[in-house]
Design a protein around this motif. Structure first.
Motif, mmCIF file in Angstrom:
data_model
loop_
_atom_site.group_PDB
_atom_site.id
_atom_site.type_symbol
_atom_site.label_atom_id
_atom_site.label_comp_id
_atom_site.label_asym_id
_atom_site.label_seq_id
_atom_site.Cartn_x
_atom_site.Cartn_y
_atom_site.Cartn_z
ATOM 1 N N LYS A 25 0.983 -1.579 -0.204
ATOM 2 C CA LYS A 25 -0.103 0.022 0.108
ATOM 3 C C LYS A 25 0.875 1.157 -0.301
ATOM 4 O O LYS A 25 0.762 1.948 -0.674
ATOM 5 C CB LYS A 25 -1.157 -0.245 1.536
ATOM 6 C CG LYS A 25 -1.903 -0.133 1.341
ATOM 7 C CD LYS A 25 -2.935 -0.243 0.369
ATOM 8 C CE LYS A 25 -2.935 -1.463 -1.306
ATOM 9 N NZ LYS A 25 -3.998 -0.335 -2.307
ATOM 10 N N SER A 28 2.011 1.633 -3.521
ATOM 11 C CA SER A 28 1.033 2.517 -4.526
ATOM 12 C C SER A 28 0.993 3.751 -4.228
ATOM 13 O O SER A 28 0.497 4.092 -4.727
ATOM 14 C CB SER A 28 -0.751 1.563 -4.042
ATOM 15 O OG SER A 28 -1.537 1.811 -4.716
ATOM 16 N N TYR A 29 0.594 4.426 -2.770
ATOM 17 C CA TYR A 29 0.414 5.226 -2.255
ATOM 18 C C TYR A 29 1.400 6.208 -3.090
ATOM 19 O O TYR A 29 1.292 7.392 -3.746
ATOM 20 C CB TYR A 29 0.294 5.432 -0.910
ATOM 21 C CG TYR A 29 0.458 7.009 -0.456
ATOM 22 C CD1 TYR A 29 -0.868 7.584 -0.548
ATOM 23 C CD2 TYR A 29 1.460 7.610 0.043
ATOM 24 C CE1 TYR A 29 -1.109 8.699 0.392
ATOM 25 C CE2 TYR A 29 1.187 8.721 0.804
ATOM 26 C CZ TYR A 29 0.297 9.549 0.168
ATOM 27 O OH TYR A 29 0.288 10.690 1.117
ATOM 28 N N LEU A 36 -4.645 6.675 -2.457
ATOM 29 C CA LEU A 36 -5.284 5.633 -2.253
ATOM 30 C C LEU A 36 -6.902 5.477 -2.544
ATOM 31 O O LEU A 36 -7.646 6.736 -2.202
ATOM 32 C CB LEU A 36 -4.789 5.048 -0.502
ATOM 33 C CG LEU A 36 -3.617 4.910 -0.376
ATOM 34 C CD1 LEU A 36 -3.036 3.724 0.824
ATOM 35 C CD2 LEU A 36 -3.098 3.455 -1.552
ATOM 36 N N PRO A 39 -8.966 3.861 1.074
ATOM 37 C CA PRO A 39 -7.783 2.460 2.499
ATOM 38 C C PRO A 39 -9.369 2.104 3.363
ATOM 39 O O PRO A 39 -8.607 0.752 3.630
ATOM 40 C CB PRO A 39 -6.948 4.064 2.459
ATOM 41 C CG PRO A 39 -8.075 5.340 2.401
ATOM 42 C CD PRO A 39 -8.745 5.518 0.983
ATOM 43 N N ASP A 123 -2.931 -4.172 -8.503
ATOM 44 C CA ASP A 123 -3.415 -4.709 -7.195
ATOM 45 C C ASP A 123 -3.386 -6.109 -7.618
ATOM 46 O O ASP A 123 -5.485 -6.600 -7.849
ATOM 47 C CB ASP A 123 -4.262 -4.317 -7.050
ATOM 48 C CG ASP A 123 -3.909 -2.533 -5.884
ATOM 49 O OD1 ASP A 123 -2.341 -2.870 -4.954
ATOM 50 O OD2 ASP A 123 -4.481 -1.444 -5.721
#
Length: 190
Positions: A25, A28-29, A36, A39, A123
């Protein structure tokens, strides 16, 4: 090492699942321009806590996720991975619809999500969880062969991609549900 990897301790040479998820995460952020998609709701889903949320709050969550999906389409310079975020939103909606008893809406969201599964960029864990959810719904409808096919796809998804975050969590969910189905079949045959 990146700052987000240095802060996560390693236990016995391995990262725990929550740590792997946190690292993913964080990546990804950063990759999504410090953005996000829902989240908190994502964490509730992946750690099995959406069933603890009351019906009133779930309807608020549904509206907020629907608005977030609509916002993705309306932003020409969306900061995240559009397909990934929309698929995550559909997975979250499907779970919430299923919990509220709207199985047809849940199936529609999952089928739409699975049409886009090959387009996921970051993802990849969304797709096997979607197969699990669809298998869960089909099993509840008594369509055990179709359900088992989706459970098998979810369990064997790591053959499609190298591995995915929370794979062990998904395998435990599938195994638990398959054992429950087998117990039901044994009880019905007696």
């Amino acid at each position: 090492k990146q700052w987000y990897q240095r802060r996560v301790p390693i236990t016995a040479g391995k990262h725990l699942h929550i740590e792997k998820y946190s690292i993913r995460k964080a990546r990804s952020y950063l990759a999504n321009g410090h953005h996000l998609f829902c989240p908190v709701y994502e964490c509730l889903y992946f750690f099995g806590l959406t069933s603890c949320v009351d019906r009133g709050r779930r309807s608020i969550m549904i509206r907020e996720i629907q608005d977030a999906i609509t916002a993705i389409d309306s932003q020409p310079n969306y900061p995240g991975y559009q397909v990934d975020d929309k698929c995550l939103g559909r997975l979250l909606l499907a779970d919430l619809y299923r919990l509220d008893g709207d199985v047809s809406a849940a199936k529609a969201e999952l089928e739409t999500l699975l049409q886009s599964e090959d387009s996921l960029q970051m993802d990849h864990m969304i797709s096997p969880f979607a197969h699990f959810e669809l298998g869960y719904i089909l099993a509840e409808e008594g369509k055990r062969n179709l359900a088992r096919a989706h459970f098998d796809t979810a369990c064997n998804y790591s053959s499609k991609v190298k591995s995915f975050t929370l794979e062990d969590t998904l395998l435990m969910k599938v195994t638990t549900h398959l054992n429950r189905l087998e117990r039901q079949m044994v009880l019905r045959s007696q």
